[in-house]
Design a protein around this motif. Structure first.
Motif, PDB file in Angstrom:
ATOM      1  N   ILE A 136       0.708  -1.266   0.023  1.00 26.22           N
ATOM      2  CA  ILE A 136      -0.141   0.080   0.167  1.00 26.22           C
ATOM      3  C   ILE A 136       0.909   1.230   0.027  1.00 26.22           C
ATOM      4  CG2 ILE A 136      -1.528   1.448   1.413  1.00 26.22           C
ATOM      5  CD1 ILE A 136      -2.658  -1.477   2.149  1.00 26.22           C
ATOM      6  N   GLY A 137       1.917   1.330   0.750  1.00 23.35           N
ATOM      7  CA  GLY A 137       3.108   2.525   0.727  1.00 23.35           C
ATOM      8  C   GLY A 137       3.470   2.584  -0.496  1.00 23.35           C
ATOM      9  N   ILE A 138       3.794   1.545  -1.103  1.00 18.38           N
ATOM     10  CA  ILE A 138       4.741   1.631  -2.435  1.00 18.38           C
ATOM     11  C   ILE A 138       3.619   2.293  -3.614  1.00 18.38           C
ATOM     12  CG2 ILE A 138       5.281   0.239  -4.430  1.00 18.38           C
ATOM     13  CD1 ILE A 138       6.622  -1.626  -2.350  1.00 18.38           C
ATOM     14  N   PHE A 170      -0.898  -1.965  -6.547  1.00 22.23           N
ATOM     15  CA  PHE A 170      -0.439  -2.127  -5.475  1.00 22.23           C
ATOM     16  C   PHE A 170      -1.081  -2.250  -4.500  1.00 22.23           C
ATOM     17  CE2 PHE A 170       3.344  -0.912  -7.863  1.00 22.23           C
ATOM     18  CZ  PHE A 170       4.284  -2.052  -7.310  1.00 22.23           C
ATOM     19  N   ILE A 171      -2.406  -1.562  -4.059  1.00 25.21           N
ATOM     20  CA  ILE A 171      -2.979  -1.576  -2.869  1.00 25.21           C
ATOM     21  C   ILE A 171      -3.984  -2.796  -2.801  1.00 25.21           C
ATOM     22  CG2 ILE A 171      -5.014  -0.458  -1.973  1.00 25.21           C
ATOM     23  CD1 ILE A 171      -3.950   2.393  -2.761  1.00 25.21           C
ATOM     24  N   LEU A 172      -4.383  -3.367  -4.294  1.00 26.69           N
ATOM     25  CA  LEU A 172      -5.151  -4.374  -4.341  1.00 26.69           C
ATOM     26  C   LEU A 172      -4.422  -5.638  -4.173  1.00 26.69           C
ATOM     27  CD1 LEU A 172      -7.463  -3.609  -7.301  1.00 26.69           C
ATOM     28  CD2 LEU A 172      -8.186  -3.551  -4.909  1.00 26.69           C
ATOM     29  N   VAL A 211       0.960   4.313  -2.957  1.00 26.93           N
ATOM     30  CA  VAL A 211       0.775   5.673  -2.545  1.00 26.93           C
ATOM     31  C   VAL A 211       2.068   6.595  -2.973  1.00 26.93           C
ATOM     32  CG1 VAL A 211       0.280   7.240  -0.674  1.00 26.93           C
ATOM     33  CG2 VAL A 211      -0.927   5.229  -0.747  1.00 26.93           C
ATOM     34  N   GLY A 212       3.052   6.055  -2.483  1.00 23.96           N
ATOM     35  CA  GLY A 212       4.510   6.578  -3.175  1.00 23.96           C
ATOM     36  C   GLY A 212       4.573   6.697  -4.521  1.00 23.96           C
ATOM     37  N   PHE A 213       4.043   5.805  -5.300  1.00 25.46           N
ATOM     38  CA  PHE A 213       4.268   5.806  -6.693  1.00 25.46           C
ATOM     39  C   PHE A 213       3.242   6.731  -7.117  1.00 25.46           C
ATOM     40  CE2 PHE A 213       2.903   4.804 -11.053  1.00 25.46           C
ATOM     41  CZ  PHE A 213       4.487   4.306 -11.360  1.00 25.46           C
ATOM     42  N   ASN A 214       1.916   6.976  -6.665  1.00 28.00           N
ATOM     43  CA  ASN A 214       1.188   8.100  -7.129  1.00 28.00           C
ATOM     44  C   ASN A 214       1.676   9.486  -6.776  1.00 28.00           C
ATOM     45  OD1 ASN A 214      -1.633   8.756  -8.112  1.00 28.00           O
ATOM     46  ND2 ASN A 214      -2.033   9.442  -6.095  1.00 28.00           N
ATOM     47  N   VAL A 215       2.329   9.521  -5.536  1.00 30.03           N
ATOM     48  CA  VAL A 215       2.660  10.987  -5.270  1.00 30.03           C
ATOM     49  C   VAL A 215       3.926  11.267  -6.149  1.00 30.03           C
ATOM     50  CG1 VAL A 215       3.843  12.127  -3.448  1.00 30.03           C
ATOM     51  CG2 VAL A 215       1.824  10.565  -2.917  1.00 30.03           C
TER      52      VAL A 215
END
Length: 126
Positions: free
Chosen positions: A43-45, A69-71, A47-51
């Protein structure tokens, strides 16, 4: 070897087996926690990718990758819960208290719900 020594030997063997079963239950809980950390890392990866890549065009690409990644994280939560519950169903505790299947399911549910809220938030925020 008389009958009394045989009974003591059998009791010691049973105690060792009980303690080994308790250690296996505790190892199962540690493994479950490790898989939860792995899911949270996914999940962190995401969110980080999106940012990091939010300026890419088209804008849906970083959101789609982040959502994937979240899924994957949600899948990991539920795979870990299933596996841990299978192990717990086969074993009995003797000297330790265990997480029950409901506790593991509650953890997986709460983390999955939080992950899905994050995914929805990625798509709704500009």
């Amino acid at each position: 070897m008389d009958n009394h020594d045989a009974k003591n030997g059998n009791q010691l063997a049973a105690d060792r087996t009980d303690l080994a079963e308790d250690r296996t239950i505790l190892a199962n809980e540690r493994t479950f926690a490790g898989w939860m950390r792995t899911g949270l890392a996914c999940i962190g990866i995401g969110v980080g990718f999106n940012v990091l890549f939010d300026t890419l065009a088209p804008t849906w690409v970083p959101k789609a990758v982040a959502t994937a990644f979240i899924l994957i994280g949600v899948f990991i939560f539920w795979a870990a819960e299933r596996r841990a519950c299978k192990v717990l169903a086969r074993l009995d505790t003797h000297h330790v208290s265990e997480f029950g299947g409901i506790d593991l399911r509650a953890i997986a549910t709460v983390l999955s719900a939080g992950a899905l809220v994050v995914a929805i938030g990625l798509w709704l925020l500009n």
